[in-house]
Enzyme design. Sequence first.
Site, short mmCIF file in Angstrom:
data_model
loop_
_atom_site.label_atom_id
_atom_site.label_comp_id
_atom_site.label_asym_id
_atom_site.label_seq_id
_atom_site.Cartn_x
_atom_site.Cartn_y
_atom_site.Cartn_z
N ASP A 202 1.06 -1.14 0.02
CA ASP A 202 0.10 -0.16 0.02
C ASP A 202 1.02 1.23 0.06
O ASP A 202 1.63 1.38 1.15
CB ASP A 202 -0.67 0.25 1.17
CG ASP A 202 -1.93 1.22 1.20
OD1 ASP A 202 -1.30 2.38 0.78
OD2 ASP A 202 -2.89 0.99 1.69
N HIS A 203 0.96 1.77 -1.09
CA HIS A 203 2.11 2.97 -1.22
C HIS A 203 1.99 4.04 -0.30
O HIS A 203 2.90 4.91 -0.08
CB HIS A 203 2.26 3.32 -2.60
CG HIS A 203 1.35 4.44 -3.05
ND1 HIS A 203 -0.21 4.12 -3.46
CD2 HIS A 203 1.11 5.87 -3.02
CE1 HIS A 203 -0.74 5.17 -3.55
NE2 HIS A 203 -0.01 6.36 -3.35
N HIS A 265 -6.04 2.71 1.45
CA HIS A 265 -5.35 4.03 1.93
C HIS A 265 -5.88 4.48 3.39
O HIS A 265 -5.28 4.96 4.11
CB HIS A 265 -5.25 5.11 1.04
CG HIS A 265 -4.41 4.67 -0.38
ND1 HIS A 265 -3.52 3.49 -0.37
CD2 HIS A 265 -4.75 4.68 -1.72
CE1 HIS A 265 -3.22 3.45 -1.67
NE2 HIS A 265 -4.10 4.26 -2.24
C1 BG6 Z 1 -3.94 5.10 -5.82
C2 BG6 Z 1 -5.34 5.27 -6.58
O1 BG6 Z 1 -3.63 3.99 -5.28
O2 BG6 Z 1 -3.61 6.33 -5.15
C3 BG6 Z 1 -5.28 6.67 -7.38
O3 BG6 Z 1 -5.61 4.31 -7.43
C4 BG6 Z 1 -4.97 7.89 -6.41
O4 BG6 Z 1 -6.70 7.08 -7.70
C5 BG6 Z 1 -3.58 7.49 -5.88
O5 BG6 Z 1 -5.02 8.87 -7.18
C6 BG6 Z 1 -3.40 8.80 -4.81
O6 BG6 Z 1 -1.81 8.32 -4.33
P1 BG6 Z 1 -1.07 9.69 -4.02
O7 BG6 Z 1 0.15 9.14 -3.19
O8 BG6 Z 1 -0.68 10.54 -5.14
O9 BG6 Z 1 -1.61 10.68 -2.89
#
Ligand code: BG6
Length: 515
Positions: A202-203, A265
Amino acid sequence: MRTIADPQTVHRRTQAPPAPPCTLVVFGVTGDLAHRLLTPALYNLSRWNLLPDDFALIGVGRNEEGTTQALRDDLTAAARAHAAQKDDGFDEGAWQRLAGAVSYLVGDLEDDATYARLAERIEQGRGGRGAHGGVLFYLAVGAGLFGPVIRRLAAAGLAREEGDAWRRVIVEKPFGHDLASARALNRTILEVLDEAQVYRIDHFLGKETVQNIMAFRFGNGFFEPIWNRDHIDHVQITVAETVGVEKRGRFYEPTGALRDMVPNHLFQLLALTAMEPPTSFAADAVRGRKQDALAAVRPLSGEDVAENAVRAQYRAGMAGGRALPAYRGEPGVAPDSSTETYVAMRLTIDNWRWAGVPFFLRTGKALARRDTEIAIRFKQAPLALFRGTGVQHCQPNWLVLQIQPDEGISLQFGAKVPGPNIELAPVEMRFSYADYFNVKASTGYETLIYDAMIGDATLYQRADTIEAGWEVVQPILDAFAAEAVPLATYPAGSAGPAEADALLADQGCGWRPLA
Ligand code: BG6
């Protein structure tokens, strides 16, 4: 604010040793993720001397015309583009060390022969020491391929571990599209791999500010004693984006904001905010406490969903300084689409710490401001002291963990306005990462990849955590699918639909302003 520590001495990356010898196999190396995030992350790891000397990267792709040289050129362009975008110079030496370790393997991921050739390539790699080092497989491919690739890796003997020849697999998101599919994917994976070999990404957990939630809570004595239902009125978790769906309509249509953002997230942010202190930073100690928090979230039952959740879709408007078409006019989107681009909900956590404290979550695209934050509102002070003064109400105390942008932490409280009268005004104390630390441009994937190489799964999701998230989301998905919750709309560039305000009606305040 004054710096009280030398930023250079507190940067973890500068202190960490290089990862142990390993081969990284990237499935889907010609795709967007590999270019936009993995390549810059690997380049940064190379610059920070965190890749092992004994390192190989095998990129697997379907392009039959592809060659190692073409892949190296392609990834070089991606790394340079990222550095230019960050205005961060380009360390040619660091890049060349990495590029020299890259090779291309052409193959269809659904063909067993590809895996036989991959096994040979790993064996030959790293001066013939391939089999004795670790191998990290990165599935940067469509979710439909996660199960098939993992099964074939195992069938080809590529998942077998011996001594220091570890074998680990990073699985990207989306991990399932509902509870049943997430469970099925976990079953498929765990039939052939041990849980300790699986790194579900989960990034958000790669973001420094997300990791800092635990550091802030458990590394300091001052807030933990009041981090509970006696002192906290409610919590607001916001992940707002200004971008629309851009070119991702085909992916987004069957997905929507709820699936795309909440079980992963937003629930990570919720779990880190609500969890009990772990006994250590060991992966399972931390993940166990996060799991407890998620398992205590009370799933909304069918009828409750309409009262506690709002879904909406953006109309045309101006967001992030750009004119956006209505969601229904975006490429790849049906003109009568009922996919939500915004979702908000009120959740409760059934445990001693949080009983009676609502957690409000909202996320959406095409909103007024890019803002990811966790805002804790403390209970108001009683008014008695101010009887007979001009003070009508006390200022709410907010603690805001600003995840992005403008990463930092702020504390808002009421202070006396100078002058003869007793009057309170809201003021703010703020810590900003950029002021305190020498923040290095990074993608967030650096820590995650490095951790997988050293075998630290703390920042990765365990099978049960993934399923606990889907268990909460499933009844909401069902209610949305049954149209039990009307689809509201909001103009692109606004703070979201007015319907979401009703969720906070009992709180004596609204959502924190976005516009
Ligand atoms: C991704 C979603 O996991 O996370 C995207 O699929 C979203 O829709 C993105 O824009 C948001 O990540 P960050 O790091 O740009 O806040």
